[in-house]
Design an enzyme around this catalytic site. Structure first.
Site, PDB file in Angstrom:
ATOM      1  N   HIS A  91      14.125  41.372  20.403  1.00  0.00           N
ATOM      2  CA  HIS A  91      12.883  42.087  20.067  1.00  0.00           C
ATOM      3  C   HIS A  91      11.666  41.503  20.796  1.00  0.00           C
ATOM      4  O   HIS A  91      10.628  42.153  20.879  1.00  0.00           O
ATOM      5  CB  HIS A  91      12.655  42.093  18.550  1.00  0.00           C
ATOM      6  N   ASP A 107      20.111  40.606  18.018  1.00  0.00           N
ATOM      7  CA  ASP A 107      18.735  40.238  18.351  1.00  0.00           C
ATOM      8  C   ASP A 107      18.705  39.060  19.324  1.00  0.00           C
ATOM      9  O   ASP A 107      17.910  38.127  19.171  1.00  0.00           O
ATOM     10  CB  ASP A 107      17.932  39.908  17.099  1.00  0.00           C
ATOM     11  N   SER A 118       9.372  33.533  17.470  1.00  0.00           N
ATOM     12  CA  SER A 118      10.632  34.226  17.702  1.00  0.00           C
ATOM     13  C   SER A 118      11.221  33.854  19.056  1.00  0.00           C
ATOM     14  O   SER A 118      10.537  33.890  20.077  1.00  0.00           O
ATOM     15  CB  SER A 118      10.423  35.740  17.640  1.00  0.00           C
TER      16      SER A 118
END
Length: 411
Positions: free
Chosen positions: A142, A172, A256
């Site tokens: 993402h 992911d 992230s």
């Protein structure tokens, strides 16, 4: 008179002798009792003061014991944790980079050009490998999703363009590669399966963008094998369930794709998400490295992840009004879960197995399937392309069974 006086003096002498001897005996006994009871009173902490006793022999015994322990194989992960954390950060901080997602945008005339490109977001990544003058970086899918260009920002603020090797929306994860001339260090993979709840960890990344690049937060492993539903297509229904590590080390937007490391400086997780709500605190999650490594290998080799393909458009029975369960699908009263076949793709494994629209799948290879999420996870995690899959389903109220030979689909 003389006799009286002599008698009186003798009585006084005898009286003194009568109480003196018991007093001396009692005093001696009391001292002995105190000496005998003192160690017990000290150990029980009944005394209002501390008594320290130095014993050279005991010190020698303790030193010998310490030496014996040093010869064993056991080791501690909590001794002098502050300096240990500092050493870990110094050892791995250069392997954590910034990842910049640049996307094309249109001007007011509906045109797009490189001059109109804009930064859509930033995240983190981890350099884990150098091969043939190329450095490989793992990050979250993402973080780079929708990017026309991806750039990497190193710890020394050097910025270079990266090539996207591949990405996978379900796990992911994404792999990037850059020229290795700016890379001096790579991180070592650890073993997430052997982690213990309560074990200290460090999260390293770029929270809220490159302004706070290289930020470090400390916490513990709060839980393992946590299942977090994921709505990948933003339709309000979960499409996947991520299996992650839970940590109370602060993970914020921008973290992230960053590193979750143990106190050996090994990568044990890829920081991925957090639950952000006013009523919760300290709920961060990371993809376990043992779960990520096979995906990373596939992305390196093929640029995509190959999974089993059935060829249907699925819909959870629980998402349909109960009125249709009996009146439209003609299901028995005791059937309360399953997956509706909303459509069948031509020449797909499902089509060749004879599945039709509005069939309701309830089992795969004897395993109960209650919704779309379970169907996907069984297909992707428990089967391989080329295998035969036994499908149990209802059609017109009758329980039937068929076998499909699964094909492969890259994601």
């Amino acid at each position: 008179m003389g006799y009286y006086d002599d008698h009186h003096m003798n009585r006084r002498l005898k009286s003194k002798r009568g109480w003196l001897l018991p007093t001396l005996v009692g005093l001696v006994l009391g001292i002995v009792l105190i000496i005998l009871a003192l160690p017990t009173l000290v150990k029980a902490n009944f005394l209002p003061y501390e008594i320290s006793v130095q014993d050279v022999d005991d010190e020698n015994v303790e030193q010998d014991d310490a030496g014996d322990q040093g010869e064993g194989e056991s080791k501690s992960v909590s001794v002098d944790i502050s300096s240990q954390a500092t050493e870990v950060v110094q050892g791995v901080s250069n392997t954590v980079v910034g990842v910049v997602n640049i996307q094309q945008s249109q001007n007011i005339f509906g045109q797009s050009s490189e001059r109109d490109d804009e930064q859509a977001g930033t995240g983190s990544g981890v350099i884990y490998k150098v091969q043939d003058d190329r450095a490989y970086i793992v990050t979250n899918y993402h973080v780079i999703q929708g990017a026309s260009t991806v750039e990497i920002v190193f710890a020394d603020e050097e910025q270079v363009e990266a090539e996207v090797v591949g990405g996978d929306v379900y796990t992911d994860l994404a792999v990037l590669t850059v020229d290795a001339s700016n890379v001096e260090e790579t991180i070592e993979f650890g073993n997430s399966d052997e982690l213990n709840v309560g074990e200290p960890v460090l999260a390293i990344g770029n929270p809220l963008g490159l302004q706070f690049a290289g930020s470090v937060t400390q916490g513990i492993i709060s839980g393992k094998e946590r299942l977090i539903p994921q709505d990948l297509n933003q339709d309000g229904r979960p499409d996947w369930q991520a299996e992650v590590l839970q940590t109370d080390a602060a993970i914020n937007p921008g973290n992230s794709g960053g590193a979750l490391v143990n106190m050996e400086g090994q990568l044990i997780g890829i920081n991925s998400l957090k639950i952000g709500a006013a009523q919760v605190e300290g709920l961060g999650f990371a993809i376990p490295i043992d779960y990520a490594r096979p995906v990373i290998d596939q992305l390196e080799e093929n640029g995509a992840v190959s999974r089993s393909y059935l060829g249907i458009t699925p819909y959870s029975l629980s998402d349909v009004a109960q009125y249709h369960w009996q009146n439209t699908l003609d299901l028995p009263d005791d059937v309360e879960s399953g997956v509706i076949v909303d459509a069948v793709e031509n020449v797909s494994p499902a089509d060749q197995a004879g599945l039709e629209q509005y069939d309701v799948i309830v089992e795969l290879n004897g395993e109960t399937i209650t919704n779309v999420l379970e169907l996907r996870q069984y297909l992707y995690n428990e089967t391989e392309p080329g295998e035969e899959l036994t499908i149990t389903y209802y059609r017109d109220g009758e329980l039937q069974e068929t076998t499909a030979t699964l094909s492969a689909q890259e994601f």
